[in-house]
Motif scaffolding. Structure first.
Motif, PDB file in Angstrom:
ATOM      1  N   LEU A 122      43.260  40.389  57.880  1.00 40.98           N
ATOM      2  CA  LEU A 122      41.845  39.640  57.966  1.00 40.98           C
ATOM      3  C   LEU A 122      41.032  39.357  56.775  1.00 40.98           C
ATOM      4  CD1 LEU A 122      40.784  41.264  61.372  1.00 40.98           C
ATOM      5  CD2 LEU A 122      42.353  39.223  60.975  1.00 40.98           C
ATOM      6  N   THR A 123      41.368  39.938  55.816  1.00 41.65           N
ATOM      7  CA  THR A 123      40.566  39.892  54.457  1.00 41.65           C
ATOM      8  C   THR A 123      41.727  39.426  53.352  1.00 41.65           C
ATOM      9  OG1 THR A 123      40.638  42.328  54.227  1.00 41.65           O
ATOM     10  CG2 THR A 123      38.788  41.464  55.298  1.00 41.65           C
ATOM     11  N   ASN A 124      40.650  39.099  52.289  1.00 40.84           N
ATOM     12  CA  ASN A 124      41.613  38.870  51.030  1.00 40.84           C
ATOM     13  C   ASN A 124      40.813  39.581  49.832  1.00 40.84           C
ATOM     14  OD1 ASN A 124      43.563  36.672  51.795  1.00 40.84           O
ATOM     15  ND2 ASN A 124      42.007  35.511  52.516  1.00 40.84           N
ATOM     16  N   PRO A 125      41.482  40.139  49.218  1.00 43.58           N
ATOM     17  CA  PRO A 125      41.219  41.275  47.967  1.00 43.58           C
ATOM     18  C   PRO A 125      40.490  39.958  46.937  1.00 43.58           C
ATOM     19  CG  PRO A 125      43.594  41.131  47.679  1.00 43.58           C
ATOM     20  CD  PRO A 125      43.112  40.517  49.254  1.00 43.58           C
ATOM     21  N   HIS A 126      39.266  40.707  46.297  1.00 40.83           N
ATOM     22  CA  HIS A 126      38.887  39.835  45.269  1.00 40.83           C
ATOM     23  C   HIS A 126      39.342  40.355  44.045  1.00 40.83           C
ATOM     24  CE1 HIS A 126      35.637  39.137  48.470  1.00 40.83           C
ATOM     25  NE2 HIS A 126      36.090  37.865  48.355  1.00 40.83           N
ATOM     26  N   ARG A 127      40.275  39.713  43.575  1.00 41.50           N
ATOM     27  CA  ARG A 127      40.871  40.359  42.106  1.00 41.50           C
ATOM     28  C   ARG A 127      40.931  38.931  41.173  1.00 41.50           C
ATOM     29  NH1 ARG A 127      45.292  44.683  44.482  1.00 41.50           N
ATOM     30  NH2 ARG A 127      43.795  46.330  44.760  1.00 41.50           N
ATOM     31  N   PRO A 128      40.713  39.366  39.820  1.00 42.27           N
ATOM     32  CA  PRO A 128      40.976  38.122  38.965  1.00 42.27           C
ATOM     33  C   PRO A 128      42.538  38.017  38.366  1.00 42.27           C
ATOM     34  CG  PRO A 128      40.407  40.195  37.911  1.00 42.27           C
ATOM     35  CD  PRO A 128      40.222  40.617  39.282  1.00 42.27           C
ATOM     36  N   TYR A 129      43.445  38.271  39.169  1.00 36.90           N
ATOM     37  CA  TYR A 129      44.609  38.055  38.959  1.00 36.90           C
ATOM     38  C   TYR A 129      45.583  37.658  40.104  1.00 36.90           C
ATOM     39  CZ  TYR A 129      45.021  42.953  40.540  1.00 36.90           C
ATOM     40  OH  TYR A 129      44.811  43.943  40.966  1.00 36.90           O
ATOM     41  N   GLY A 130      46.664  37.179  39.840  1.00 34.78           N
ATOM     42  CA  GLY A 130      47.600  36.679  40.983  1.00 34.78           C
ATOM     43  C   GLY A 130      47.501  35.370  41.169  1.00 34.78           C
ATOM     44  N   ASN A 131      48.494  34.634  41.946  1.00 32.54           N
ATOM     45  CA  ASN A 131      48.479  33.246  42.305  1.00 32.54           C
ATOM     46  C   ASN A 131      48.166  32.954  43.634  1.00 32.54           C
ATOM     47  OD1 ASN A 131      49.881  32.728  39.844  1.00 32.54           O
ATOM     48  ND2 ASN A 131      51.667  33.389  40.332  1.00 32.54           N
ATOM     49  N   ASN A 132      47.487  33.845  44.442  1.00 34.49           N
ATOM     50  CA  ASN A 132      47.252  33.362  45.740  1.00 34.49           C
ATOM     51  C   ASN A 132      45.940  32.700  45.735  1.00 34.49           C
ATOM     52  OD1 ASN A 132      44.666  35.353  46.284  1.00 34.49           O
ATOM     53  ND2 ASN A 132      46.436  36.611  45.587  1.00 34.49           N
ATOM     54  N   LYS A 133      45.451  31.923  46.710  1.00 33.22           N
ATOM     55  CA  LYS A 133      44.416  30.690  46.454  1.00 33.22           C
ATOM     56  C   LYS A 133      43.212  31.616  46.368  1.00 33.22           C
ATOM     57  CE  LYS A 133      41.792  27.658  49.536  1.00 33.22           C
ATOM     58  NZ  LYS A 133      41.804  26.773  50.710  1.00 33.22           N
ATOM     59  N   VAL A 134      42.675  32.768  46.865  1.00 35.55           N
ATOM     60  CA  VAL A 134      41.320  33.257  46.679  1.00 35.55           C
ATOM     61  C   VAL A 134      41.517  33.869  45.153  1.00 35.55           C
ATOM     62  CG1 VAL A 134      40.039  35.757  47.311  1.00 35.55           C
ATOM     63  CG2 VAL A 134      41.186  34.108  49.082  1.00 35.55           C
TER      64      VAL A 134
END
Length: 317
Positions: A122-134
């Motif tokens: 249900l949630t998306n992690p707030h991280r400054p790396y990766g290729n996902n939308k968030v």
């Protein structure tokens, strides 16, 4: 140990409250937030009146206000007390009754809902790396604010992009640069070209409002010390099998945490399981788990664990 959790069975408009905090650079921010964030949420929600109004926009605005106010108060408190002024904390908050789940989320803890054995993240992690939308949105926001990212860390320092506290990325950005020059991490020439336009870290939450259908079984909220080592489907399968054996959410929390430790997690682990009280666990067939999961049970390691239990009785308000 910089994790903590809060459970409240107070009647907040017919909802119960749970939260997981994952602190960094000290425990001070968590110490402040574990009481203050709850108070701010209740005040902004008008004691629960907005929750019963079923106005999703009003609830969202109220929780955004509560998180903003809590962050401002935390920063003021850290400055006044001088206690671990570089500390910060993520926070994932839930309000739930038998029909609705409301989440206000900052950071990299996660909430998973089990629906007839299917894992719904249900949630998306707030991280400054990766290729996902968030992650891509967070990277863009940080760069537009004047920041930069090195090896998945903002200014080469922190690996979450939303959190409470962390003054050096908000009100003390120039001081952070000066300290970096003094420590040899940044050159004076590099710093002279930096122009900050906004805060690099923010405490603005993502809000999720989820209707709990008849197939909803339990809610699993945990810090990244679990999710970095156990995926959502494996966690749901494991918890279902645990509840099938004994029906005890506390024992299920302990066993799931131990599984993350067996998979070599060295982070703090906080877990809350909210059994919605709709499932006859003894009647469920045992689910098969993959070979990697079984093999991991043989591996031992040590870490600090905080465990939460949120019984279904709290949801029957």
């Amino acid at each position: 140990m910089e994790d903590d959790f809060v459970l409240r069975s107070d009647d907040i408009g017919g909802f119960s409250f749970a939260a997981v905090f994952d602190g960094h650079a000290g425990f001070s921010s968590v110490e402040f937030l574990r009481e203050e964030l709850y108070k701010e949420c209740v005040a902004a929600l008008q004691g629960g009146t907005l929750l019963t109004s079923k106005s999703s926009s009003a609830v969202g605005k109220a929780l955004e206000e509560a998180f903003r106010n809590a962050d401002l108060k935390l920063i003021n408190w850290l400055e006044e007390t001088g206690k671990q002024t570089e500390s910060g904390s993520t926070a994932t908050v839930m309000f739930a009754n038998n029909e609705m789940l409301i989440i206000s989320h900052v950071g990299d803890s996660s909430v998973v809902l089990s629906c007839s054995g299917k894992a719904k993240v249900l949630t998306n992690p707030h991280r400054p790396y990766g290729n996902n939308k968030v992650s891509l949105q967070e990277i863009r926001r940080i760069r537009e604010a004047g920041g930069w990212i090195v090896n998945g860390r903002i200014c080469g320092d922190i690996s979450v992009s939303r959190a409470f506290g962390d003054m050096r990325f908000k009100t003390k950005k120039n001081e952070m640069l000066a300290q970096g020059v003094a420590e040899g991490r940044f050159s004076a020439k590099f710093v002279s070209r930096v122009q900050f336009k906004d805060d690099l870290l923010i405490a603005s939450p993502d809000i999720y409002q989820v209707a709990l259908a008849s197939d909803a079984e339990f809610i699993l909220l945990a810090s990244d010390g679990l999710w970095d080592y156990v995926n959502s489907l494996d966690a749901v399968t494991f918890v279902r099998n645990q509840l099938r054996k004994h029906g005890n959410v506390q024992l299920a929390c302990e066993a799931l945490a131990q599984t993350a430790l067996d998979r070599r997690s060295e982070d703090n682990i906080s877990i809350i399981i909210a059994d919605l009280g709709r499932t006859n666990w003894e009647s469920l067939p045992l689910q098969q788990q993959n070979f990697v999961w079984e093999l991991s049970q043989a591996i031992g390691t040590i870490a600090l664990v905080s465990l939460g239990i949120w019984a279904s009785s709290f949801l029957s308000l």
